[in-house]
Design a protein around this motif. Structure first.
Motif, short mmCIF file in Angstrom:
data_model
loop_
_atom_site.label_atom_id
_atom_site.label_comp_id
_atom_site.label_asym_id
_atom_site.label_seq_id
_atom_site.Cartn_x
_atom_site.Cartn_y
_atom_site.Cartn_z
N PRO A 106 9.90 15.80 -4.47
CA PRO A 106 9.28 16.39 -5.64
C PRO A 106 9.53 15.22 -6.76
N ASP A 107 10.10 14.35 -6.81
CA ASP A 107 10.41 13.50 -7.87
C ASP A 107 10.40 12.14 -7.25
N ALA A 108 10.69 11.07 -8.17
CA ALA A 108 10.48 9.55 -7.72
C ALA A 108 11.77 9.14 -7.16
N GLN A 109 11.78 8.68 -5.95
CA GLN A 109 12.90 8.18 -5.40
C GLN A 109 12.86 6.85 -4.65
N LEU A 110 14.03 6.38 -4.20
CA LEU A 110 13.90 4.92 -3.98
C LEU A 110 14.71 4.89 -2.79
N ASP A 140 0.96 -1.23 0.00
CA ASP A 140 -0.06 0.02 0.04
C ASP A 140 0.85 1.32 -0.11
N GLY A 141 1.97 1.06 -0.16
CA GLY A 141 3.02 2.38 -0.07
C GLY A 141 3.22 2.71 -1.66
N VAL A 142 4.34 3.71 -1.83
CA VAL A 142 4.63 4.32 -3.07
C VAL A 142 5.50 3.18 -3.85
N THR A 143 5.03 3.04 -5.17
CA THR A 143 5.57 1.84 -5.90
C THR A 143 6.83 2.51 -6.49
N PRO A 144 7.87 1.79 -6.60
CA PRO A 144 9.07 2.26 -7.26
C PRO A 144 8.86 2.86 -8.76
N GLY A 145 9.23 4.32 -8.95
CA GLY A 145 8.97 5.05 -10.14
C GLY A 145 7.81 5.96 -9.85
N GLU A 146 7.06 5.82 -8.88
CA GLU A 146 5.88 6.74 -8.60
C GLU A 146 6.74 7.87 -7.83
N ARG A 147 6.16 9.02 -7.99
CA ARG A 147 6.52 10.47 -7.14
C ARG A 147 6.38 10.26 -5.62
N GLY A 148 7.49 10.02 -4.81
CA GLY A 148 7.54 9.90 -3.57
C GLY A 148 8.65 9.18 -3.31
N SER A 149 9.03 8.63 -2.25
CA SER A 149 9.91 7.73 -1.63
C SER A 149 9.35 6.31 -1.54
N SER A 150 9.84 5.54 -2.23
CA SER A 150 9.45 4.03 -2.37
C SER A 150 10.42 3.25 -1.41
N VAL A 151 9.90 2.61 -0.58
CA VAL A 151 10.69 1.77 0.21
C VAL A 151 11.11 0.19 0.01
N VAL A 152 12.14 -0.28 -0.18
CA VAL A 152 12.17 -1.69 -0.40
C VAL A 152 13.33 -2.24 0.69
N ALA A 153 12.97 -3.32 1.24
CA ALA A 153 13.67 -3.84 2.33
C ALA A 153 14.22 -5.46 1.95
N GLY A 154 15.15 -5.61 2.62
CA GLY A 154 15.89 -7.05 2.39
C GLY A 154 16.57 -7.40 3.48
N HIS A 155 16.70 -8.81 3.75
CA HIS A 155 17.66 -9.12 4.63
C HIS A 155 19.00 -9.25 4.29
N VAL A 156 19.77 -8.87 5.21
CA VAL A 156 21.47 -8.94 5.22
C VAL A 156 21.78 -10.44 5.43
N ASP A 157 21.12 -11.10 6.26
CA ASP A 157 21.49 -12.59 6.41
C ASP A 157 19.99 -13.27 6.89
N THR A 158 20.29 -14.60 6.84
CA THR A 158 18.96 -15.19 7.36
C THR A 158 19.62 -16.70 8.19
N THR A 159 18.85 -17.23 8.69
CA THR A 159 19.21 -18.75 9.31
C THR A 159 20.08 -19.50 8.48
N LYS A 160 19.94 -19.38 7.29
CA LYS A 160 20.59 -20.05 6.09
C LYS A 160 21.94 -19.38 5.56
N GLY A 161 22.04 -18.25 5.91
CA GLY A 161 23.51 -17.69 5.66
C GLY A 161 23.11 -16.36 4.97
N PRO A 162 24.25 -15.80 4.41
CA PRO A 162 24.12 -14.38 3.74
C PRO A 162 22.74 -14.42 2.88
N ALA A 163 22.33 -13.15 2.79
CA ALA A 163 21.07 -12.96 2.05
C ALA A 163 21.30 -11.91 1.00
N VAL A 164 20.17 -11.30 0.47
CA VAL A 164 20.09 -10.54 -0.81
C VAL A 164 20.68 -9.14 -0.56
#
Length: 233
Positions: free
Chosen positions: A197-201, A125-149
């Protein structure tokens, strides 16, 4: 990105639901996915902390103003709303699908699955990447299986490219402006999530020292980027 039990949550999140709400929930209410030092697996994750409901895409661009794009780096016109489908960052070998992040029964934002090392999350329900505003993308640095994305996220440099494939058949190309690390207990929500004022990520993961007692990293790594161009897939 690991997450703790919601400690150190900024006052802005506890009060009114301003621009920071979506991203702060991503940071503070994700599950604990790994023990950090040593990468030992098998530790149980604590439940995500409760948090207020998250505003829709319009509210996500209201509030304090975030820094503009880097000087001399004009942004491309913002795109229409379209869900992200894949994230590519050639410089750090990221090529990952998106999952939609939703709210749990207590109002907390559910984290990406902790057992998938190659997955990034976007609050649906947030801003999509490329839309005006700040779009937020989150990813794990590691998991129980090791280094992540997002293990190498902190290594990105200004000018590096971030490509987001979208459901409408377009690819939004972002240019990195800067990479910063913030202590979670002093996270600059207005700087990261303020209206633009523009599309940011914003690409966000955990970093710094891993606190075994809290079962969480003490810092967050944030990549600031602006929409440079777009093209058909």
């Amino acid at each position: 990105m690991t997450g703790g039990p919601g400690y150190g949550m900024p006052r802005l999140l506890r009060g009114g639901m301003g621009a920071a709400a979506v991203g702060l929930l991503l940071i503070y209410n994700s599950v604990d996915t790994g023990p950090g030092e040593g990468q030992a697996a098998g530790q149980a994750a604590p439940p995500a902390a409760a948090a207020p409901a998250v505003p829709g895409p319009a509210a996500a661009t209201n509030g304090a103003t975030a820094p503009p794009t880097a000087a001399g780096a004009p942004g491309a016109p913002a795109l229409k709303r379209s869900k992200p489908t894949r994230l590519r960052i050639p410089q750090i070998a990221v090529d990952a699908p998106f999952t939609e992040l939703t709210l749990g029964p207590a109002g907390q934002l559910n984290a990406p699955p902790p057992d998938d090392k190659n997955l990034v999350g976007w609050y649906r329900d947030g801003v999509t990447p490329g839309e005006r505003g700040s779009s937020v993308v989150a990813g794990h640095v590691d998991t129980t299986k090791g280094p992540a994305v997002f293990l190498l996220l902190s290594l990105l440099l200004p000018g590096n490219k971030v490509e987001v494939s979208r459901a409408d058949g377009t690819v939004a190309v972002f240019s990195v402006d800067n990479v910063e690390t913030f202590a979670k207990n002093a996270f600059p929500d207005q700087k990261v999530y303020g209206k633009t004022p523009d599309a940011q990520l914003r690409l966000i993961t955990c970093g710094g020292t891993y606190d075994k007692k809290r079962r969480d990293y003490l810092d967050n790594v944030v990549v600031f980027a602006h929409l440079e161009s777009s093209h058909k897939a």
